[in-house]
Every structure is written in structure tokens, then in C-alpha cells.
Design an enzyme around this catalytic site. Structure first.
Site, mmCIF file in Angstrom:
data_model
loop_
_atom_site.group_PDB
_atom_site.id
_atom_site.type_symbol
_atom_site.label_atom_id
_atom_site.label_comp_id
_atom_site.label_asym_id
_atom_site.label_seq_id
_atom_site.Cartn_x
_atom_site.Cartn_y
_atom_site.Cartn_z
ATOM 1 N N ASN A 61 4.199 1.814 2.218
ATOM 2 C CA ASN A 61 5.499 1.644 1.560
ATOM 3 C C ASN A 61 6.418 2.830 1.875
ATOM 4 O O ASN A 61 7.598 2.661 2.206
ATOM 5 C CB ASN A 61 5.340 1.541 0.043
ATOM 6 C CG ASN A 61 4.414 0.415 -0.389
ATOM 7 O OD1 ASN A 61 4.121 -0.479 0.394
ATOM 8 N ND2 ASN A 61 3.936 0.463 -1.633
ATOM 9 N N ASP A 70 7.087 5.136 -4.184
ATOM 10 C CA ASP A 70 6.882 5.377 -2.747
ATOM 11 C C ASP A 70 8.230 5.413 -2.021
ATOM 12 O O ASP A 70 8.422 6.177 -1.071
ATOM 13 C CB ASP A 70 6.007 4.264 -2.146
ATOM 14 C CG ASP A 70 4.734 4.055 -2.952
ATOM 15 O OD1 ASP A 70 4.178 5.055 -3.431
ATOM 16 O OD2 ASP A 70 4.325 2.892 -3.120
ATOM 17 N N ASP A 112 6.239 -5.093 -2.045
ATOM 18 C CA ASP A 112 6.019 -3.642 -2.012
ATOM 19 C C ASP A 112 6.955 -2.946 -1.039
ATOM 20 O O ASP A 112 7.307 -1.783 -1.224
ATOM 21 C CB ASP A 112 4.607 -3.338 -1.494
ATOM 22 C CG ASP A 112 3.540 -3.527 -2.539
ATOM 23 O OD1 ASP A 112 3.666 -4.461 -3.330
ATOM 24 O OD2 ASP A 112 2.599 -2.718 -2.544
ATOM 25 N N ARG A 160 -3.682 6.485 -10.390
ATOM 26 C CA ARG A 160 -4.048 5.098 -10.707
ATOM 27 C C ARG A 160 -5.290 5.118 -11.599
ATOM 28 O O ARG A 160 -6.388 5.427 -11.135
ATOM 29 C CB ARG A 160 -4.354 4.284 -9.435
ATOM 30 C CG ARG A 160 -3.169 4.084 -8.511
ATOM 31 C CD ARG A 160 -2.106 3.155 -9.131
ATOM 32 N NE ARG A 160 -0.940 3.016 -8.287
ATOM 33 C CZ ARG A 160 0.151 3.787 -8.335
ATOM 34 N NH1 ARG A 160 0.225 4.785 -9.195
ATOM 35 N NH2 ARG A 160 1.175 3.574 -7.533
ATOM 36 N N GLY A 175 0.880 -1.175 0.000
ATOM 37 C CA GLY A 175 0.000 0.000 0.000
ATOM 38 C C GLY A 175 0.908 1.212 0.000
ATOM 39 O O GLY A 175 1.871 1.288 0.789
ATOM 40 N N ALA A 176 0.608 2.153 -0.909
ATOM 41 C CA ALA A 176 1.552 3.239 -1.176
ATOM 42 C C ALA A 176 2.034 3.949 0.094
ATOM 43 O O ALA A 176 3.243 4.165 0.277
ATOM 44 C CB ALA A 176 0.893 4.240 -2.114
HETATM 45 N N1 LIG Z 1 -4.224 11.248 -16.430
HETATM 46 C C1 LIG Z 1 -3.543 10.134 -16.710
HETATM 47 N N2 LIG Z 1 -3.993 9.263 -17.627
HETATM 48 C C2 LIG Z 1 -3.322 8.116 -17.897
HETATM 49 N N3 LIG Z 1 -2.169 7.754 -17.300
HETATM 50 C C3 LIG Z 1 -1.661 8.597 -16.380
HETATM 51 C C4 LIG Z 1 -2.317 9.834 -16.039
HETATM 52 N N4 LIG Z 1 -1.591 10.448 -15.076
HETATM 53 C C5 LIG Z 1 -0.541 9.637 -14.850
HETATM 54 N N5 LIG Z 1 -0.553 8.533 -15.604
HETATM 55 C C6 LIG Z 1 0.404 7.416 -15.587
HETATM 56 O O1 LIG Z 1 0.158 6.669 -14.400
HETATM 57 C C7 LIG Z 1 1.389 6.065 -13.957
HETATM 58 C C8 LIG Z 1 1.561 6.269 -12.472
HETATM 59 O O2 LIG Z 1 1.706 7.626 -12.193
HETATM 60 P P1 LIG Z 1 2.688 8.276 -11.125
HETATM 61 O O3 LIG Z 1 3.939 8.633 -11.819
HETATM 62 O O4 LIG Z 1 1.921 9.388 -10.486
HETATM 63 O O5 LIG Z 1 2.852 7.136 -10.052
HETATM 64 P P2 LIG Z 1 4.044 6.329 -9.414
HETATM 65 O O6 LIG Z 1 3.522 4.970 -9.178
HETATM 66 O O7 LIG Z 1 4.499 7.105 -8.228
HETATM 67 O O8 LIG Z 1 5.193 6.280 -10.494
HETATM 68 P P3 LIG Z 1 6.730 6.007 -10.250
HETATM 69 O O9 LIG Z 1 6.810 4.722 -9.479
HETATM 70 O O10 LIG Z 1 7.235 5.905 -11.660
HETATM 71 O O11 LIG Z 1 7.236 7.219 -9.515
HETATM 72 C C9 LIG Z 1 2.498 6.676 -14.787
HETATM 73 O O12 LIG Z 1 2.874 5.704 -15.743
HETATM 74 C C10 LIG Z 1 1.843 7.865 -15.476
HETATM 75 O O13 LIG Z 1 2.395 8.109 -16.752
HETATM 76 O O1 LIG Z 2 -2.212 0.514 -6.054
HETATM 77 C C1 LIG Z 2 -2.446 0.623 -4.863
HETATM 78 O O2 LIG Z 2 -3.461 1.097 -4.447
HETATM 79 C C2 LIG Z 2 -1.471 0.202 -3.872
HETATM 80 O O3 LIG Z 2 -1.404 0.820 -2.846
HETATM 81 C C3 LIG Z 2 -0.580 -0.940 -4.207
HETATM 82 C C4 LIG Z 2 0.868 -0.552 -4.293
HETATM 83 O O4 LIG Z 2 1.454 -0.674 -3.032
HETATM 84 C C5 LIG Z 2 1.097 0.850 -4.826
HETATM 85 O O5 LIG Z 2 0.464 0.968 -6.073
HETATM 86 C C6 LIG Z 2 2.564 1.149 -4.978
HETATM 87 O O6 LIG Z 2 2.718 2.528 -5.259
#
Ligand SMILES: Nc1ncnc2c1ncn2[C@@H]1O[C@H](COP(=O)(O)OP(=O)(O)OP(=O)(O)O)[C@@H](O)[C@H]1O
Ligand SMILES: O=C(O)C(=O)C[C@H](O)[C@H](O)CO
Length: 340
Positions: free
Chosen positions: A41, A276, A313, A174, A37-38
């Protein structure tokens, strides 16, 4: 005021079930069981580096909830602010995750409707919560879960902020929880409270419809809202097993950007939680050494790079390992420069 915690994060904690090795969800006989869970994590990574961290969440009062509580404790994160759902039908969110191997993409199946976290309320906590920490962290995943969780999270942000707590927020978009337009509207309503804003370059463009180079984009958030620090990750996926990872931090007060050479060829064992983990490292730096943004960025990048190599995670590491990685990254960076 003495605050018992450096960092309290709030969000859903889930059971993660993954087929061992490269088995498929649609075939294998077993799943290995982990917690994730983000927000947990991020708290875990920061706790491993030495911050005093806790997690705010609601779990079912059954054996699955106890499994999660035990995991939280094992990671050195406090369970003081875990509350329990006594209903007979209390549910823990589950997600199934299958590893990718080129050309097979990783696969994810969520089973997280009607789970106990959706009953979390500010009434589960007394007012002492809001003076317990130096920093409060949550993410877009929490805001996207349900109206009840969103209302609780937004109210917590307000109350922590009223008590002078630093507010940290990660967009963590997400696409299976909400649309870009929903995310934009909701997150913009809390940005007036946010001090440290984590938003990847991709997400700034896709969700917030920003244009221009990364620096212009980062600065624009601080011009529109009273945000002090923006941190943007930049990930390049060469293949499921090879990524590059770097980031930029912008400090609005000084009007300065911080960067370093990216980690070029990360061998990815499990990328989940690496965003995270970046937050763990950056918050560790920012909360340990005021104003040392370059150092915070170096810790964030190193912790994230390392997380990619650890299955599950939750990150397991310590300060020595991270500082070794930072030293090595700096010296290889220098060698690469001399080679040019
Ligand atoms: N509005 C959107 N529509 C579709 N995809 C999107 C949108 N906004 C973000 N994304 C995609 O969603 C994914 C997750 O976004 P984000 O970078 O916020 O999360 P993250 O899990 O913290 O990523 P990372 O682990 O790379 O830091 C990325 O691949 C991003 O390109
Ligand atoms: O996707 C989620 O809602 C989670 O919390 C699962 C993972 O731990 C999360 O995506 C990692 O950033």
C-alpha cells in the site's frame, strides 16, 4: 552510487475479499477481489506520486500469485524483487473485510498461516538488492508474521543500513498478530537502525508505554535511539464514516516539530491503508525535497485523507489531485481562521 529505486518496501501481499456494498461476510453470495498489504500500500501511493518503487515479497507460483503480480505492476510498482514459491501447497495470505456502518463495526477475518511469504529468506536475493534503493521501508506487521519473516526482515534492515540506505519503519500494530509487549521488545531491537520512524500517538502510548504530550513522546524516541525523524498520525474517529486526521513530524537534527490543521471531516469510504498512504506522502516529500519536513507532512496528510475515500487497500491518485487537495485544505483552513 546510482540507485535504481527511490523506495523498496518489504512485506506480505494479500488477497483481500470483501462482500460488495454493505453485505455481510456471514450472508452474501460474492466477494470482490483486491490486492493489499501494508508495505505494498505504501509503495503504491509513493509510486502514484512519481517515486520509483518496488516491493520485496514471496508469492505462490500459481494463478493467485500471478493475480497479485499483475496488480503490483498495474500500480506502477516494480515486481523485480518478487520471488516465487514453487511448492505444490504454496499459499497466498487472504483477508476478508466487511465494511462498517454505524453501529455495525467493520469486521476482518485473516487466513494467513503457512503462506508463501513465511518462506522468504535473504538467500532469495543477491547482494545487489542492498544497493538498489535510496530508502527501505517495512513495518511491524512483517516482524509479527513468523520467526522466519522476522529474521529475514531484520537481516535486510541491517544489510540495507550497511549500504547507506535510509531505513523507514512503521509500527503498524496489529493486535491479532502479537501482543503489545512482544511488539515493544521486537521493535526496540531494530530501532537502532531506523532513520524515519512512523508511530501513531495512540500506539506510542499503548505499545511503548509513553506518557506526556505528543511532542515529548516523539522527542523521547530520538533521545533513546539514533532516529532522525519521527512522524505520528493523530486520528479521531467521530463515527465509522467520519474521521479527522492530522499528524506531527519531528526532526531531531533541527529539534523542530511540524504540524498543520487536521483534515476535519473526512468522508470515509474505506479506511484500510490510510495509515500506509500517509507514509507514501511523507516519504514522497522527504525523498523529493531534502529537509522540507512541512511539505512532506502536508503531502502525507493529503494522501492519507484521500485514501479514506477510495475503496480497497491500494490508492489510485496522481500528483495533480494531491496538490489540489493540499491547496484546498490550506485555503479552507485560512477561511476557518478568518471566521474565528
Ligand atoms: N499495544 C496495543 N494494544 C492494543 N491496541 C493497540 C496497541 N498499540 C496500538 N494499538 C491500536 O492499534 C491500532 C493500529 O495501530 P497503528 O496506529 O500503529 O496503525 P495504523 O493502521 O497505521 O493506524 P492509522 O491508519 O490510524 O495510522 C490503533 O487503533 C491503535 O490504537
Ligand atoms: O493487516 C495486514 O496485515 C495487512 O497488511 C492488510 C492491510 O493492507 C493493512 O492492515 C493496512 O494497513
Amino acid at each position: 552510487m546510482k540507485r535504481d529505486f527511490d523506495l523498496l518496501s518489504m512485506g506480505e501481499i494479500m488477497l483481500r475479499l470483501s462482500p460488495p456494498d454493505n453485505e455481510r461476510i456471514t450472508r452474501g453470495d460474492s466477494f470482490s477481489k483486491q490486492a493489499g498489504g501494508a508495505e505494498l500500500n505504501s509503495a503504491t501511493g509513493a509510486a502514484m506520486l512519481g517515486l520509483r518503487c518496488g516491493i520485496i515479497s514471496k508469492l505462490p507460483a500459481n494463478d493467485l500469485g500471478m493475480y497479485i503480480k499483475n496488480r503490483v505492476r498495474l500500480c506502477g510498482v516494480s515486481d523485480d524483487y518478487l520471488v516465487y514459491d514453487e511448492d505444490r501447497d504454496a499459499r497466498l495470505g487472504v483477508y476478508y473485510y466487511e465494511n462498517g456502518a454505524y453501529p455495525r463495526k467493520p469486521r476482518i477475518v485473516y487466513d494467513r498461516n503457512y503462506t508463501s511469504v513465511n518462506k522468504i529468506s535473504v538467500d532469495d536475493y543477491d547482494d545487489s538488492l542492498y544497493t538498489a534503493a535510496r530508502c527501505f521501508h517495512t513495518s511491524g506487521i512483517t516482524l509479527a508474521l513468523s520467526p522466519q519473516v522476522r529474521e529475514t526482515a531484520v537481516e535486510m534492515i541491517r544489510r540495507f543500513k550497511d549500504q547507506g540506505t535510509i531505513i523507514s519503519f512503521d509500527v503498524n500494530f496489529r493486535g491479532n498478530l502479537w501482543t503489545g509487549a512482544e511488539a515493544k521488545a521486537c521493535i526496540e531491537s531494530i530501532l537502532p537502525y531506523v532513520d524515519i520512524f512512523f508511530c501513531s500517538e495512540d500506539t506510542a502510548r499503548l505499545t511503548f508505554l509513553k506518557e506526556g504530550d505528543v511532542r515529548t513522546i516523539m522527542k523521547s524516541f530520538t533521545q533513546e535511539y539514533p532516529i532522525s525523524i519521527v512522524a505520528s498520525t493523530q486520528r479521531v474517529v467521530h463515527s465509522p464514516k467520519r474521521h479527522s486526521f492530522g499528524s506531527v513530524i519531528y526532526s531531531a537534527k533541527e529539534d523542530v516539530f511540524y504540524e498543520e490543521a487536521p483534515y476535519k471531516d473526512i468522508e470515509v469510504v474505506d479506511r484500510i491503508g490510510s495509515g500506509d498512504a500517509y507514509i507514501s506522502g511523507v516519504l514522497y516529500g522527504l525523498l523529493s525535497w531534502e529537509g522540507e519536513y512541512q511539505r512532506a507532512l502536508e503531502y502525507g496528510n493529503a494522501v492519507s485523507a484521500l485514501k479514506n475515500t477510495v475503496p480497497g487497500d491500494l490508492l489510485y491518485t496522481d500528483l495533480n489531485e494531491i496538490e489540489g487537495i493540499i491547496r484546498e485544505h490550506k485555503s479552507t483552513g485560512r477561511i476557518a481562521e478568518m471566521d474565528r
